[in-house]
Write an enzyme that holds these catalytic residues in place. Structure first.
Site, short mmCIF file in Angstrom:
data_model
loop_
_atom_site.label_atom_id
_atom_site.label_comp_id
_atom_site.label_asym_id
_atom_site.label_seq_id
_atom_site.Cartn_x
_atom_site.Cartn_y
_atom_site.Cartn_z
N ASP A 118 0.67 -8.93 -0.05
CA ASP A 118 1.04 -8.71 1.36
C ASP A 118 2.46 -8.18 1.49
O ASP A 118 2.83 -7.66 2.54
CB ASP A 118 0.95 -10.05 2.12
CG ASP A 118 -0.32 -10.16 2.95
OD1 ASP A 118 -0.82 -9.13 3.41
OD2 ASP A 118 -0.81 -11.30 3.11
N LYS B 99 -11.76 -7.90 4.06
CA LYS B 99 -10.96 -7.69 2.85
C LYS B 99 -11.83 -7.94 1.61
O LYS B 99 -11.76 -7.19 0.63
CB LYS B 99 -9.73 -8.62 2.87
CG LYS B 99 -8.74 -8.21 3.96
CD LYS B 99 -7.65 -9.22 4.25
CE LYS B 99 -6.78 -8.73 5.40
NZ LYS B 99 -5.70 -9.65 5.79
N GLN C 5 -3.94 -15.65 4.51
CA GLN C 5 -4.15 -15.07 5.83
C GLN C 5 -3.29 -15.79 6.86
O GLN C 5 -3.26 -17.02 6.92
CB GLN C 5 -5.65 -15.15 6.20
CG GLN C 5 -6.03 -14.44 7.49
CD GLN C 5 -5.84 -12.92 7.44
OE1 GLN C 5 -5.92 -12.31 6.39
NE2 GLN C 5 -5.58 -12.32 8.58
N1 GUN Z 1 -2.60 -11.56 9.79
C1 GUN Z 1 -2.54 -10.40 10.49
N2 GUN Z 1 -2.25 -9.36 9.67
C2 GUN Z 1 -2.13 -9.87 8.43
C3 GUN Z 1 -1.83 -9.29 7.16
O1 GUN Z 1 -1.63 -8.08 6.99
N3 GUN Z 1 -1.80 -10.16 6.12
C4 GUN Z 1 -2.01 -11.49 6.27
N4 GUN Z 1 -1.93 -12.26 5.20
N5 GUN Z 1 -2.28 -12.06 7.42
C5 GUN Z 1 -2.33 -11.25 8.50
#
Ligand code: GUN
Length: 289
Positions: free
Chosen positions: A115, A48, A92
């Site tokens: 998110d 990311k 995350q």
């Molecule tokens: N863990 C797995 N997929 C995601 C996501 O799209 N966002 C976040 N914050 N954590 C994740």
């Protein structure tokens, strides 16, 4: 036919790069919060941040210890909520078990919730209010389907898995009252009965389970489109790193019977990242109206 998520994602990132280069005021900023040492989470977070670098978005990484208290984590989020250089905040998941994820997500400023997991944004998605943030993986899947199939109006979509990251928001998004959506959506889980009968009805089958080879060829209708959301690490002594990444689908046997299928890696994963940047730019414009 393979759905090339990597290529489609690359094209989106290029267009975001152009858009960012034309911003005069300041660059958009994304804060990424990583708690603990989960190796998979560390890899996702690095991807990311790399995407931010590619498009010219500022990134602020906060790596916090596994044993951080919930209170201290909320204080970190409060700082980011108040920081005028931060347009998006991503925590995350999963978080360590002593932390209440729902409480943490609800504490993020809904206008920075890139998110889209905050109850306000989830609620907006459910009622069809497009001013909120839509979760990145569902949004990426919708765009992949539009690019590949054009109009999916009235198609029967079967989603395997009901998480807040994928299953629930994806169902809400695809059943939206919109000319090119209006899908018939069935969401199944581990307790669902007659699983195979249901999945064989799908025009579009979307497993998000986290189990290699979960979807076998007898579960797929001939000519269906399969969007594999799974990202699973399996041991492979032949592979360079000693493991391989596979999805939830028995790709070798399912590939020949379906019309379109996403590869893993290179399918949904890169689209999730492109949509995170999309949402960060949306946050930026919200804060600079
Ligand atoms: N863990 C797995 N997929 C995601 C996501 O799209 N966002 C976040 N914050 N954590 C994740």
């Amino acid at each position: 036919m393979l759905i090339q998520g990597s290529t489609i994602s690359h094209n989106y990132l290029q267009s975001f790069k152009t858009a960012v280069s034309e911003l005069l005021l300041r660059k958009p900023g994304l804060a990424v919060v990583l708690v603990g040492n989960d190796p998979a989470s560390a890899i996702y977070v690095d991807r990311k941040i790399k995407a931010c670098e590619v498009v010219g978005v500022l990134s602020f990484k906060r790596s916090l210890p596994e044993n951080i208290s919930e209170k201290d984590l909320l204080l970190e989020i409060q700082k980011l909520n108040n920081d005028p250089l931060v347009d998006g905040i991503l925590v995350q998941l999963p978080l360590p078990p002593h932390i209440d994820s729902n409480k943490v997500i609800s504490f993020i400023d809904p206008n920075k919730d890139v998110d889209g997991f905050h109850p306000l944004n989830m609620g907006k998605l459910l009622i069809g209010d497009t001013s909120g943030f839509v979760p990145c993986t569902p949004l990426g899947i919708k765009l992949l389907l539009e690019e590949t199939l054009g109009n999916i109006n009235g198609k029967h979509v079967v989603i395997i898995g009901r998480s807040i990251v994928v299953g629930k928001p994806l169902a809400a998004l695809l059943m939206q009252r919109e000319a090119n959506l209006n899908c018939t959506v069935t969401v199944i889980n581990r307790f669902s009965q007659n699983l195979k009968e249901i999945t064989r009805e799908a025009d579009i089958l979307i497993p998000a389970v986290g189990k290699p080879n979960f979807v076998t060829s007898d579960m797929v209708k001939e000519g269906a489109t399969v969007i594999d959301v799974g990202i699973n690490r399996i041991e492979d002594p032949q592979a360079k790193k000693g493991y391989r990444i596979v999805g939830d689908v028995d790709f070798t046997n399912v590939h020949p019977i379906c019309e379109h299928i996403t590869p893993v890696p290179g399918g949904v994963g890169p689209m999730t990242i492109a949509m995170l940047i999309h949402n960060t730019l949306k946050g930026f414009h919200l804060h600079n109206k």
